[in-house]
Enzyme design. Sequence first.
Site, PDB file in Angstrom:
ATOM      1  N   ASP A 183       0.930  -1.222   0.092  1.00 26.87           N
ATOM      2  CA  ASP A 183      -0.394   0.166   0.284  1.00 26.87           C
ATOM      3  C   ASP A 183       0.970   1.499  -0.327  1.00 26.87           C
ATOM      4  O   ASP A 183       0.468   2.337   0.391  1.00 26.87           O
ATOM      5  CB  ASP A 183      -1.248   0.068   1.450  1.00 26.87           C
ATOM      6  CG  ASP A 183      -1.806  -0.973   0.952  1.00 26.87           C
ATOM      7  OD1 ASP A 183      -1.902  -2.282   0.494  1.00 26.87           O
ATOM      8  OD2 ASP A 183      -2.069  -1.773   2.422  1.00 26.87           O
ATOM      9  N   LYS A 229       2.268   2.295  -5.422  1.00 31.99           N
ATOM     10  CA  LYS A 229       2.951   1.988  -6.449  1.00 31.99           C
ATOM     11  C   LYS A 229       2.039   2.459  -7.529  1.00 31.99           C
ATOM     12  O   LYS A 229       2.010   2.219  -8.849  1.00 31.99           O
ATOM     13  CB  LYS A 229       2.668   0.141  -6.153  1.00 31.99           C
ATOM     14  CG  LYS A 229       3.471   0.243  -5.349  1.00 31.99           C
ATOM     15  CD  LYS A 229       4.313  -1.626  -5.379  1.00 31.99           C
ATOM     16  CE  LYS A 229       3.299  -2.217  -3.984  1.00 31.99           C
ATOM     17  NZ  LYS A 229       2.388  -2.062  -3.221  1.00 31.99           N
ATOM     18  N   GLY A 270      -4.431  -3.912  -5.073  1.00 35.73           N
ATOM     19  CA  GLY A 270      -5.470  -3.600  -4.613  1.00 35.73           C
ATOM     20  C   GLY A 270      -4.365  -2.000  -5.109  1.00 35.73           C
ATOM     21  O   GLY A 270      -3.565  -1.477  -4.436  1.00 35.73           O
ATOM     22  N   HIS A 271      -4.393  -1.171  -6.217  1.00 31.92           N
ATOM     23  CA  HIS A 271      -3.920  -0.589  -6.677  1.00 31.92           C
ATOM     24  C   HIS A 271      -4.814   0.494  -6.902  1.00 31.92           C
ATOM     25  O   HIS A 271      -5.554   0.190  -8.243  1.00 31.92           O
ATOM     26  CB  HIS A 271      -3.095  -1.597  -7.995  1.00 31.92           C
ATOM     27  CG  HIS A 271      -1.582  -1.436  -7.145  1.00 31.92           C
ATOM     28  ND1 HIS A 271      -0.444  -2.516  -8.405  1.00 31.92           N
ATOM     29  CD2 HIS A 271      -0.860  -1.907  -5.564  1.00 31.92           C
ATOM     30  CE1 HIS A 271       0.016  -2.773  -7.687  1.00 31.92           C
ATOM     31  NE2 HIS A 271       0.142  -2.908  -6.582  1.00 31.92           N
ATOM     32  N   GLN A 307       2.284  -6.211  -2.739  1.00 33.66           N
ATOM     33  CA  GLN A 307       2.307  -5.712  -1.655  1.00 33.66           C
ATOM     34  C   GLN A 307       3.850  -5.626  -1.614  1.00 33.66           C
ATOM     35  O   GLN A 307       4.316  -4.147  -2.682  1.00 33.66           O
ATOM     36  CB  GLN A 307       2.396  -7.886  -0.675  1.00 33.66           C
ATOM     37  CG  GLN A 307       1.204  -8.200  -0.507  1.00 33.66           C
ATOM     38  CD  GLN A 307       0.999  -8.484  -2.358  1.00 33.66           C
ATOM     39  OE1 GLN A 307       1.064  -9.138  -2.703  1.00 33.66           O
ATOM     40  NE2 GLN A 307      -0.573  -8.856  -3.007  1.00 33.66           N
TER      41      GLN A 307
HETATM   42  P1  IMP Z   1      -2.247 -12.787   2.235  1.00 34.05           P
HETATM   43  O1  IMP Z   1      -2.010 -12.231   0.678  1.00 34.05           O
HETATM   44  O2  IMP Z   1      -4.013 -12.524   1.748  1.00 34.05           O
HETATM   45  O3  IMP Z   1      -2.137 -13.784   2.461  1.00 34.05           O
HETATM   46  O4  IMP Z   1      -2.446 -11.723   3.464  1.00 34.05           O
HETATM   47  C1  IMP Z   1      -0.964 -12.049   4.275  1.00 34.05           C
HETATM   48  C2  IMP Z   1      -0.567 -10.597   4.550  1.00 34.05           C
HETATM   49  O5  IMP Z   1      -0.679  -9.776   3.481  1.00 34.05           O
HETATM   50  C3  IMP Z   1      -1.835 -10.697   5.459  1.00 34.05           C
HETATM   51  O6  IMP Z   1      -1.227  -9.613   6.387  1.00 34.05           O
HETATM   52  C4  IMP Z   1      -2.351  -9.223   4.452  1.00 34.05           C
HETATM   53  O7  IMP Z   1      -2.692  -7.615   5.065  1.00 34.05           O
HETATM   54  C5  IMP Z   1      -0.812  -8.662   3.938  1.00 34.05           C
HETATM   55  N1  IMP Z   1      -1.173  -8.232   2.368  1.00 34.05           N
HETATM   56  C6  IMP Z   1      -1.891  -8.659   1.222  1.00 34.05           C
HETATM   57  N2  IMP Z   1      -2.084  -8.383   0.603  1.00 34.05           N
HETATM   58  C7  IMP Z   1      -1.173  -7.158   0.855  1.00 34.05           C
HETATM   59  C8  IMP Z   1      -1.988  -5.431  -0.282  1.00 34.05           C
HETATM   60  O8  IMP Z   1      -2.370  -5.724  -1.695  1.00 34.05           O
HETATM   61  N3  IMP Z   1      -1.680  -4.721   0.460  1.00 34.05           N
HETATM   62  C9  IMP Z   1      -0.907  -4.815   2.173  1.00 34.05           C
HETATM   63  N4  IMP Z   1      -1.318  -5.368   2.878  1.00 34.05           N
HETATM   64  C10 IMP Z   1      -1.420  -6.931   2.266  1.00 34.05           C
END
Ligand code: IMP
Length: 436
Positions: free
Chosen positions: A13, A16, A40-41, A224
């Site tokens: 977040d 990007k 989510g961009h 991420q």
């Molecule tokens: P997962 O990727 O859904 O398995 O989540 C694992 C961890 O990564 C959790 O803490 C999510 O909140 C975090 N996470 C996954 N995708 C994002 C993103 O795009 N932005 C911020 N945190 C993310």
Amino acid sequence: MSVIALLGAQWGDEGKGHIADKLAAQAAIVARYNGGDNAGHTITIGETTVRTHLVPAGAFHPHATCALGAGMVINLRSLAREVDELNSHGADLTPERLKIDVAAHLLLPGHVALDGVGESQRGAGALGTTKRGIGPAYTDKAARIGLRAGQMADADTFTDSVWAHVERANVNLRQVFEPEMDAEALAAEYAALAARFAPHLADVTALVHAAIERGETVLAEGAQGALLDLDHGTYPFVTSSSTVTGGVLSGLGVGPKHVPRVIGVAKAFCTRVGAGPFPTELQGELSDRLRGTGAHPWDEFGATTGRPRRTGWLDLAALKHAARINGLTELVLTKLDILTGLDPSPEGDLRLRVCTGYSLRGERVHDFPRDASLSECSPVYTDLPGWKEEIGGARSLADLPPAARAYVEQIESFTGVLISHISVGPDRSQIFAVDL
Ligand code: IMP
């Protein structure tokens, strides 16, 4: 030319999408290399704000090919929804423009169901995943029972594989007394999705190499951030993919000699969504101030889940760790405008702080701890003067107040990485290049 890697240098977040959209203007291909629709961009174009979860941010540059690379896990239901929505805003994501690598994995309904089950079974120790099925999809990939996108080209075996996936997931769901899924209905639904997306199948690695050979630029768009990386992040509170430069290489199938420019995106403060250690986390008024109310698309609420993000001061020790593990060649600093309004005196109540190390059981720690001791670390802060001036109109470093420039310099000198762009607002026009 070559590949530009653009990746998050914190916990995701970082903004990007904003810079990806800008860089996409000069790229022949914009490719995602990791993750899935957990990302989510957000891109703001004039009055319109759009969010992409799977499709790279290059979608709004008609000359650019958008590619989903081998390192991704792709939920076809989400992709169908997203492509329809982006097309309604004029993105025109035809099979010629949107390419899906044959080796990318498909994220299927059983993965989503099992992600939810896994989180509830962890109880108080839940990771706070996005519940998009990311962990289970990469688990199947590593266990070599996953379904690859290339299988969409063969309708018969594809349907059988979806059916087998659902039956495997049902065995697990039965054990925890969760409702089972309807294999027949899902096989039919996925057969239709495969027929829709099979024309998008491509060898993305070959496309990337052909572009490099033609002297074109390929933008590798990360999802991420470094601190959520499966190997180098705050394990187990991480995502299940490689979010760092190494992930660009494996996720697109390119060697390091093709990636001379590695851009890390960092917010001017820190946020984290989901569980896990966050040494500089703030509570109360300051935290709310950094988060915003939720009234604006750029406020700190998850673009995928809507969850309020945890907020805190910029952690320079963590950022230096991100710079090292990625080999960052430059930084993009986002949301500097959000820090406006803090005390110009470094002794004031609302003073601006950056974390320059930690204290652990009475000892000073300089490097970002890579083990569980991080959760016991207290931040050691350096206090800096804040500024009151609105900076949304700044279009060069010289337009920033001296305290904001000093903040930028502090980040550069601590991390050893120069800042190439600064964003001071959500609009495309509010990101400016810094003369290096
Ligand atoms: P997962 O990727 O859904 O398995 O989540 C694992 C961890 O990564 C959790 O803490 C999510 O909140 C975090 N996470 C996954 N995708 C994002 C993103 O795009 N932005 C911020 N945190 C993310």
